[in-house]
Design a protein around this motif. Structure first.
Motif: not given
Length: 285
Positions: A211-217, A236-249
């Motif tokens: 998911l790509y979400k900014g600092t406020i989110y 570094e991922n969070l700074k870039a707005g990148r949140i990696e997680f295990n989705s069902a897909e």
């Protein structure tokens, strides 16, 4: 004291702004907050029992003994997702039973559950939708053995729950992550810890959802949503707005690499690709 007051005012102002624009509610829906304590009507119970019976009959005709099923709990298509929650479904002496990690209310605690199919579906809040992936038979057998031996998979369960748990840091866990790590152990019996599973998944080129979400989110999510934390994510991922997680897909796509083709999708199921059948948007009660 003055700094604390300023911080409190800033937080209250932020909440008011987000609430007035509807964003806080959007955060809850987007990040997979389940319903809690919602009363299920008699009509809904009958509907979910029917869905469970249909799925059980379909599973029986496959001749297999274990599958992974995904249910749709929220409308997530705008984020590139359809399914929110995965479970193992296993044939036993008295029917098919579901094994999964559940965060039943928006808290930071996950629990393992074994239940029938009707109960598995009754917590959904969206139009009914199910996807099914059937692992290769030797993997089915290994998974069945693991599910019958709770001590063997206990080290792969973490009660510290986050809906967006990082796949590779083995600190928190979400529901789909538990499925993925148990599946990894079926592929590699040398896995004895969550860290082992994470290393295996990296080597096996598992690709998590991003998911790509900014600092406020990010700040609002981790501050106000009880079953969200970002403490396990790379800075570094969070700074870039990148949140990696295990989705069902992402988990289903990984499991589909070693899954059986499904060539006999019958009503109420339809084929969505060579390795999955799906009930799509049946009317909810």
């Amino acid at each position: 004291m003055r700094k604390r007051l300023k911080r409190t005012i800033a937080i209250v102002a932020t909440v008011l702004i987000l609430s007035s624009t509807g964003l806080l509610y959007s955060f809850y829906k987007t990040l997979l907050i389940p319903s809690c304590g919602k009363k299920v009507t008699d009509e809904a119970l009958l509907y979910y029992e029917k869905v469970g019976d249909q799925l059980e009959a379909w599973l029986d005709q496959t001749g297999e003994t274990l599958a992974i099923i995904g249910r749709k709990g929220q409308d997530l298509e705008k984020h590139g997702m359809i399914y929110s929650h995965l479970a193992f479904v296993k044939k036993e002496a008295h029917g098919w039973f579901v094994y999964h990690l559940l965060n039943a209310c928006p808290t930071d605690v996950g629990e393992l559950h074994r239940e029938n199919l009707a109960h598995f579906f009754k917590v959904t809040n969206a139009p009914h939708s199910v996807s099914i992936v059937i692992p290769e038979r030797d993997i089915q057998a290994k998974l069945s053995t693991l599910l019958d031996n709770p001590d063997a998979i206990a080290p792969l369960f973490e009660t510290d729950y986050s809906a967006v748990a990082s796949p590779f840091n083995a600190i928190t866990q979400n529901s789909n992550g538990w499925i993925l790590e148990v599946y990894a152990k079926a592929l590699d019996p040398n896995i004895t810890t969550r860290r082992d599973a994470a290393n295996f998944l990296r080597t096996a080129d598992y690709q998590p959802m991003a998911l790509y979400k900014g600092t406020i989110y990010q700040w609002v999510s981790k501050t106000f949503i009880p079953n969200i934390t970002l403490k396990d994510h790379d800075a570094e991922n969070l700074k870039a707005g990148r949140i990696e997680f295990n989705s069902a897909e992402s988990v289903m796509q990984f499991i589909a690499r070693k899954s059986l083709p499904i060539s006999h999708c019958t009503a109420p199921f339809e084929a969505v690709h060579a390795n999955a059948c799906e009930v799509k948007n049946a009317p909810a009660p």
